[in-house]
Design a protein around this motif. Sequence first.
Motif, PDB file in Angstrom:
ATOM      1  N   ALA A   1       3.501  -0.035  -9.778  1.00 39.82           N
ATOM      2  CA  ALA A   1       3.141   1.350 -10.101  1.00 39.82           C
ATOM      3  C   ALA A   1       2.401   1.997  -8.933  1.00 39.82           C
ATOM      4  CB  ALA A   1       2.286   1.379 -11.370  1.00 39.82           C
ATOM      5  N   GLU A   2       1.529   1.228  -8.270  1.00 41.77           N
ATOM      6  CA  GLU A   2       0.771   1.762  -7.143  1.00 41.77           C
ATOM      7  C   GLU A   2       1.697   2.052  -5.956  1.00 41.77           C
ATOM      8  OE1 GLU A   2      -2.418   3.030  -4.728  1.00 41.77           O
ATOM      9  OE2 GLU A   2      -2.053   2.921  -6.883  1.00 41.77           O
ATOM     10  N   GLU A   3       2.650   1.166  -5.698  1.00 45.16           N
ATOM     11  CA  GLU A   3       3.599   1.390  -4.601  1.00 45.16           C
ATOM     12  C   GLU A   3       4.454   2.619  -4.864  1.00 45.16           C
ATOM     13  OE1 GLU A   3       4.396  -3.089  -2.800  1.00 45.16           O
ATOM     14  OE2 GLU A   3       5.465  -2.449  -4.627  1.00 45.16           O
ATOM     15  N   ASN A   4       4.882   2.794  -6.112  1.00 45.15           N
ATOM     16  CA  ASN A   4       5.655   3.979  -6.467  1.00 45.15           C
ATOM     17  C   ASN A   4       4.839   5.251  -6.259  1.00 45.15           C
ATOM     18  OD1 ASN A   4       8.381   3.458  -7.340  1.00 45.15           O
ATOM     19  ND2 ASN A   4       7.513   2.237  -9.004  1.00 45.15           N
ATOM     20  N   ARG A   5       3.553   5.176  -6.634  1.00 43.56           N
ATOM     21  CA  ARG A   5       2.683   6.345  -6.473  1.00 43.56           C
ATOM     22  C   ARG A   5       2.523   6.708  -4.997  1.00 43.56           C
ATOM     23  NH1 ARG A   5      -2.166   7.783  -5.081  1.00 43.56           N
ATOM     24  NH2 ARG A   5      -2.781   5.657  -4.558  1.00 43.56           N
ATOM     25  N   LEU A   6       2.284   5.683  -4.148  1.00 39.04           N
ATOM     26  CA  LEU A   6       2.116   5.919  -2.711  1.00 39.04           C
ATOM     27  C   LEU A   6       3.393   6.476  -2.091  1.00 39.04           C
ATOM     28  CD1 LEU A   6       0.123   2.705  -1.708  1.00 39.04           C
ATOM     29  CD2 LEU A   6      -0.739   5.051  -1.762  1.00 39.04           C
ATOM     30  N   LEU A   7       4.530   5.935  -2.497  1.00 39.35           N
ATOM     31  CA  LEU A   7       5.810   6.397  -1.951  1.00 39.35           C
ATOM     32  C   LEU A   7       6.071   7.849  -2.344  1.00 39.35           C
ATOM     33  CD1 LEU A   7       8.380   5.783  -0.399  1.00 39.35           C
ATOM     34  CD2 LEU A   7       9.382   4.894  -2.511  1.00 39.35           C
ATOM     35  N   GLU A   8       5.838   8.184  -3.607  1.00 38.67           N
ATOM     36  CA  GLU A   8       6.075   9.552  -4.066  1.00 38.67           C
ATOM     37  C   GLU A   8       5.129  10.528  -3.373  1.00 38.67           C
ATOM     38  OE1 GLU A   8       8.507  10.800  -5.922  1.00 38.67           O
ATOM     39  OE2 GLU A   8       9.341   8.772  -5.803  1.00 38.67           O
TER      40      GLU A   8
ATOM     41  N   PRO B   1       2.457   5.658   7.739  1.00 36.66           N
ATOM     42  CA  PRO B   1       1.583   4.471   7.646  1.00 36.66           C
ATOM     43  C   PRO B   1       2.392   3.187   7.535  1.00 36.66           C
ATOM     44  CG  PRO B   1       0.898   6.196   6.105  1.00 36.66           C
ATOM     45  CD  PRO B   1       2.236   6.583   6.628  1.00 36.66           C
ATOM     46  N   GLU B   2       1.792   2.086   7.997  1.00 37.81           N
ATOM     47  CA  GLU B   2       2.449   0.777   7.909  1.00 37.81           C
ATOM     48  C   GLU B   2       2.795   0.442   6.464  1.00 37.81           C
ATOM     49  OE1 GLU B   2       3.981  -2.836   9.371  1.00 37.81           O
ATOM     50  OE2 GLU B   2       3.300  -1.046  10.414  1.00 37.81           O
ATOM     51  N   THR B   3       1.907   0.843   5.536  1.00 36.93           N
ATOM     52  CA  THR B   3       2.151   0.566   4.117  1.00 36.93           C
ATOM     53  C   THR B   3       3.451   1.204   3.645  1.00 36.93           C
ATOM     54  OG1 THR B   3      -0.222   0.503   3.711  1.00 36.93           O
ATOM     55  CG2 THR B   3       1.195   0.778   1.795  1.00 36.93           C
ATOM     56  N   ILE B   4       3.715   2.407   4.131  1.00 41.39           N
ATOM     57  CA  ILE B   4       4.939   3.108   3.724  1.00 41.39           C
ATOM     58  C   ILE B   4       6.164   2.396   4.277  1.00 41.39           C
ATOM     59  CG2 ILE B   4       6.233   5.270   3.906  1.00 41.39           C
ATOM     60  CD1 ILE B   4       3.898   5.353   1.968  1.00 41.39           C
ATOM     61  N   TYR B   5       6.069   1.881   5.506  1.00 44.83           N
ATOM     62  CA  TYR B   5       7.188   1.104   6.063  1.00 44.83           C
ATOM     63  C   TYR B   5       7.532  -0.052   5.129  1.00 44.83           C
ATOM     64  CZ  TYR B   5       7.016   3.321  10.677  1.00 44.83           C
ATOM     65  OH  TYR B   5       7.075   4.195  11.711  1.00 44.83           O
ATOM     66  N   GLU B   6       6.512  -0.785   4.701  1.00 47.19           N
ATOM     67  CA  GLU B   6       6.739  -1.950   3.855  1.00 47.19           C
ATOM     68  C   GLU B   6       7.314  -1.546   2.496  1.00 47.19           C
ATOM     69  OE1 GLU B   6       2.989  -3.875   3.687  1.00 47.19           O
ATOM     70  OE2 GLU B   6       2.987  -4.465   5.801  1.00 47.19           O
TER      71      GLU B   6
END
Length: 400
Positions: free
Chosen positions: A33-40, A15-20
């Motif tokens: 915290a939300e970005e860390n959760r999505l990345l993990e 996803p584009e979000t993961i690229y960012e």
Amino acid sequence: MENQNNEHTDYLDIPETIYEILAGNLSGEPLSAEENRLLETWKQTHPANQAIYEQFRSLMERNSGILRGNDRKILFEQIQQRIKTQEAKRQKQKHLAWLSAAASILITLGMFYYFSSNHHPEIKTPTPAAQQIKPGESKALLQLATGEIIPLDARQQEYIVVDSTFEIKNQAHTLIYDTKDSTTKNITYNTLSVPMGAEYKVILSDGTKVYLNSGSGLHYPTGFTGKNREVCLIGEAYFEVAKDTLHPFIVKTGQMSIRVLGTSFNVKAYPTQEQTAATLEEGKIQVTCRGKSYDITPGNQITYNTTNRKTEIKEVDTELYTSWKSGYYKFEQMSLQEIMSTLALWYDLNIFYQNPETKDILFTGRLKRYENVENLLKKFEQTNEIKFIIKERSVTIKKK
């Protein structure tokens, strides 16, 4: 039952979000915290995702963040496309696909690292003394659609690829493409990457000549089909576009899309610099920037500044921006900082200012592009305003 094919290919659709998030994470920016959760969550979706993340992190740690914002975004997009291409070719070997993808990423990252840092995987040439700093030379890396990377230099006289549809020849520091069958739809993409302190030329299959400057890369098809002839550029290049009124030639950079029919112009779009510029010598170009289109006529330049997000069109002496292609640099009332930024790319130098005010000193003159760096810098010292201290590839500038 869970679809094994979907399970296998989940990691391909990043996803584009993961690229960012990846770009921020790898550059050391704090994540929420939300970005860390999505990345993990993404890393745990498939073993290959974790492998991809680890390869990126390892390279960034080793090379101190050489790849910056725009570099990463472009690189991620190319990697995603390359993984998808490899996946299509390996339908019969799906259990090995994630390993192949990881290897492809290493190749691509290695290519970008090569032309960003002048690193060579086999030949290491230390520079213990200033007098060994030489002007740039003709060398580059060619990445084929298969992922194979071929080092090029001016001494090579050889055919690199020859098949029923096209051939690639390296001759006199020029890569030449010749399409044998213009009706074929089996078009693949190559990338030509020029390291710091180098230059190279490519003649595309339609006859368009592209002069690539130091620290630049061009992504292009082996042959042109369809309505447009399209290439992607990172860095600086001078284009002599072959005329074809039915098939516009389009150059895409991180900030601009340049549409031409047949003309000569220079594009400077280094991701590490805040300004992207297109300078027209002959013909006509249409430049699209931030959703707006501008018609540019000969003798004019369009610039876009990523800091203030302003677009400007002005009349210029085009020789100031295109002379590098002809073997010299011409500058007129140009700041020392801008001049040294150009020379740093060509000589692969690190520039430091002991006195910040020296950055704004203006110079007018002409320099030979292939001159020894010491002789070149002495010309600036003759003004009795500045002095250069050279140590290996570092140049410190101070007031006299």
